[in-house]
Enzyme design. Sequence first.
Site, mmCIF file in Angstrom:
data_model
loop_
_atom_site.group_PDB
_atom_site.id
_atom_site.type_symbol
_atom_site.label_atom_id
_atom_site.label_comp_id
_atom_site.label_asym_id
_atom_site.label_seq_id
_atom_site.Cartn_x
_atom_site.Cartn_y
_atom_site.Cartn_z
ATOM 1 N N GLU A 185 32.035 21.862 41.460
ATOM 2 C CA GLU A 185 31.208 21.581 42.657
ATOM 3 C C GLU A 185 29.729 21.878 42.446
ATOM 4 O O GLU A 185 29.076 22.521 43.280
ATOM 5 C CB GLU A 185 31.768 22.384 43.838
ATOM 6 C CG GLU A 185 33.246 22.093 44.119
ATOM 7 C CD GLU A 185 33.856 22.939 45.226
ATOM 8 O OE1 GLU A 185 35.074 22.784 45.476
ATOM 9 O OE2 GLU A 185 33.137 23.741 45.839
ATOM 10 N N GLU A 299 43.322 18.594 43.483
ATOM 11 C CA GLU A 299 43.556 19.507 44.619
ATOM 12 C C GLU A 299 43.985 18.747 45.885
ATOM 13 O O GLU A 299 43.573 19.067 46.999
ATOM 14 C CB GLU A 299 42.265 20.297 44.934
ATOM 15 C CG GLU A 299 41.654 21.028 43.761
ATOM 16 C CD GLU A 299 40.414 21.849 44.116
ATOM 17 O OE1 GLU A 299 39.709 22.273 43.186
ATOM 18 O OE2 GLU A 299 40.182 22.080 45.332
HETATM 19 O O1 G3I Z 1 41.954 38.617 47.502
HETATM 20 C C1 G3I Z 1 41.262 38.981 48.682
HETATM 21 C C2 G3I Z 1 42.010 40.101 49.362
HETATM 22 O O2 G3I Z 1 41.943 41.268 48.534
HETATM 23 C C3 G3I Z 1 41.341 40.387 50.685
HETATM 24 O O3 G3I Z 1 42.097 41.385 51.370
HETATM 25 C C4 G3I Z 1 41.344 39.081 51.534
HETATM 26 C C5 G3I Z 1 40.709 39.276 52.882
HETATM 27 O O4 G3I Z 1 39.345 39.157 52.796
HETATM 28 O O5 G3I Z 1 40.594 38.067 50.826
HETATM 29 C C6 G3I Z 1 41.232 37.754 49.604
HETATM 30 O O6 G3I Z 1 40.447 36.809 48.979
HETATM 31 C C7 G3I Z 1 40.577 35.498 49.559
HETATM 32 C C8 G3I Z 1 41.127 34.559 48.460
HETATM 33 O O7 G3I Z 1 41.127 33.196 48.950
HETATM 34 C C9 G3I Z 1 42.544 34.932 48.067
HETATM 35 O O8 G3I Z 1 43.379 34.798 49.132
HETATM 36 C C10 G3I Z 1 39.183 35.033 49.945
HETATM 37 O O9 G3I Z 1 38.737 35.839 51.066
HETATM 38 C C11 G3I Z 1 39.225 33.565 50.388
HETATM 39 O O10 G3I Z 1 37.901 33.087 50.598
HETATM 40 C C12 G3I Z 1 39.829 32.723 49.246
HETATM 41 O O11 G3I Z 1 39.889 31.414 49.713
HETATM 42 C C13 G3I Z 1 40.107 30.443 48.662
HETATM 43 C C14 G3I Z 1 38.824 29.586 48.527
HETATM 44 O O12 G3I Z 1 39.085 28.508 47.582
HETATM 45 C C15 G3I Z 1 37.644 30.386 48.009
HETATM 46 O O13 G3I Z 1 37.907 30.860 46.702
HETATM 47 C C16 G3I Z 1 41.283 29.561 49.090
HETATM 48 O O14 G3I Z 1 42.486 30.343 49.100
HETATM 49 C C17 G3I Z 1 41.443 28.394 48.110
HETATM 50 O O15 G3I Z 1 42.431 27.497 48.579
HETATM 51 C C18 G3I Z 1 40.103 27.642 48.014
HETATM 52 O O16 G3I Z 1 40.257 26.617 47.047
HETATM 53 C C19 G3I Z 1 39.113 25.784 46.826
HETATM 54 C C20 G3I Z 1 39.062 25.458 45.340
HETATM 55 O O17 G3I Z 1 38.999 26.636 44.586
HETATM 56 C C21 G3I Z 1 37.876 24.558 45.051
HETATM 57 N N1 G3I Z 1 37.894 23.366 45.900
HETATM 58 C C22 G3I Z 1 38.056 23.585 47.346
HETATM 59 C C23 G3I Z 1 39.270 24.465 47.602
HETATM 60 C C24 G3I Z 1 39.444 24.684 49.096
HETATM 61 O O18 G3I Z 1 38.328 25.396 49.614
#
Ligand code: G3I
Length: 413
Positions: A185, A299
């Site tokens: 991205e 995805e």
């Molecule tokens: O691991 C922490 C945990 O320790 C904490 O307690 C919790 C609460 O804050 O957060 C957890 O981290 C979260 C992580 O997912 C794991 O669950 C992050 O806050 C959350 O922002 C993260 O969201 C992911 C997001 O990417 C950002 O990395 C989504 O699950 C994931 O589906 C999403 O995937 C992205 C692709 O990588 C790129 N393209 C778009 C796609 C959708 O946004």
Amino acid sequence: MRGDSGRFRSRREFLIGAAAAAAAGCGTPLLPLACAQSGSKTRQGAMAPTLNDVSGLRSLRAHGAAHGLLVGCAVNPDHLDGEPDYARTVAEQASIVVPENAMKWAALRPNATQYDFRKADDIVVFALSHEQKVRGHNLCWHEALPSWFAGTVTKENAAQYLTQHIRTVAGRFAGKLHSWDVVNEAIDVKDGRPDGLRNSPWLELIGPSYIELAFRTAREADGTALLTYNDYGIELDTPEQIDKRGQVMMLVRRLQARGVPIDAVGIQSHLSAGDVPGDGLIHFIRELRAMNLQVFVTEMDVNDRKLAEPVAERDAGVAKTYRDYLTPVLAEPNVTVALTWGITDRYTWLNGLQHASRADGKPERPLPFDYDYNPKPAFFAERDSIDGRPGQALPGADHYAPFNPTQPQRPQQ
Ligand code: G3I
């Protein structure tokens, strides 16, 4: 189509399910009713598979293998470890998996000097033990950066942090991964740059050369993984997406012109129900083929935010979008991988707090399997789209579920 509380409760529900599947245009022939409901024996005495049984011959990975396509999904190691239904569905359906979060900076880098590979390793171990390939996601992104990053990484040390991270992470899995999303991205036309680059921390700290640096370093660290540029919002023929797709194409051309190692482009395919790809996407995929580049659907999911209840109609709308999108895209020979962003509606980022949800507050249903791991019309639409692909069987077709398209599927006998 069925209460998420499990199997068909009644003949009426089965018929409703069948109708919804038909509405979604699932070409999949329904098994004789008696068989489907009672799990009775076939003439050969074997247990006739129920309609829900899409394992083995009937799985996405078997159909993919027969058409030269790796098929799979994003996975979460906690569920792989803690949930047999989840692990079974991933094992049965996927010939390739990608960590949804476990290989991102935020997950791998508890602090500036340490790495934590436990979750990432768990996924690789699971995959290897189920003869699945693994995509790495991702080595360089503007999101999912650890909390210590902003206070530690500066213009002076950013290139060193980036290259050291890539060497360590890609080096660790060298020779084991199918591909890496090296840069994710990096294009955002709205930031107004002539090159279309997003004003990301990496751009601010290193400059536009961070992309070339990331790809060259990844190639040094892993000589076999297919190095991929991955992005979203490039699937449809809307003015904004046409513009962004053009910028992605120019970025890839610039990299190739400079001899930067790049092997593939990832099209994320986060769609809304009703989205239909235009000629622009197919033209884009064919241009990449002429540049000797593979294309991965990395995805895919289909949000049903705009679809009204009942569930059968929502699922039919989602399935139609899977079919309308995957049928033309998977027919392109340089599209060699197709992944959904998750496998079951039980676990999807679209039902996460950060995301706009349905006005009726109901959870989204964007993936091939429902909350109870039952295949939805979207599953059959994806499988039919795979079957429409004129590809040759993958070498050493997936013996996990050997499948010869010329042989009728046993269950129908
Ligand atoms: O691991 C922490 C945990 O320790 C904490 O307690 C919790 C609460 O804050 O957060 C957890 O981290 C979260 C992580 O997912 C794991 O669950 C992050 O806050 C959350 O922002 C993260 O969201 C992911 C997001 O990417 C950002 O990395 C989504 O699950 C994931 O589906 C999403 O995937 C992205 C692709 O990588 C790129 N393209 C778009 C796609 C959708 O946004």
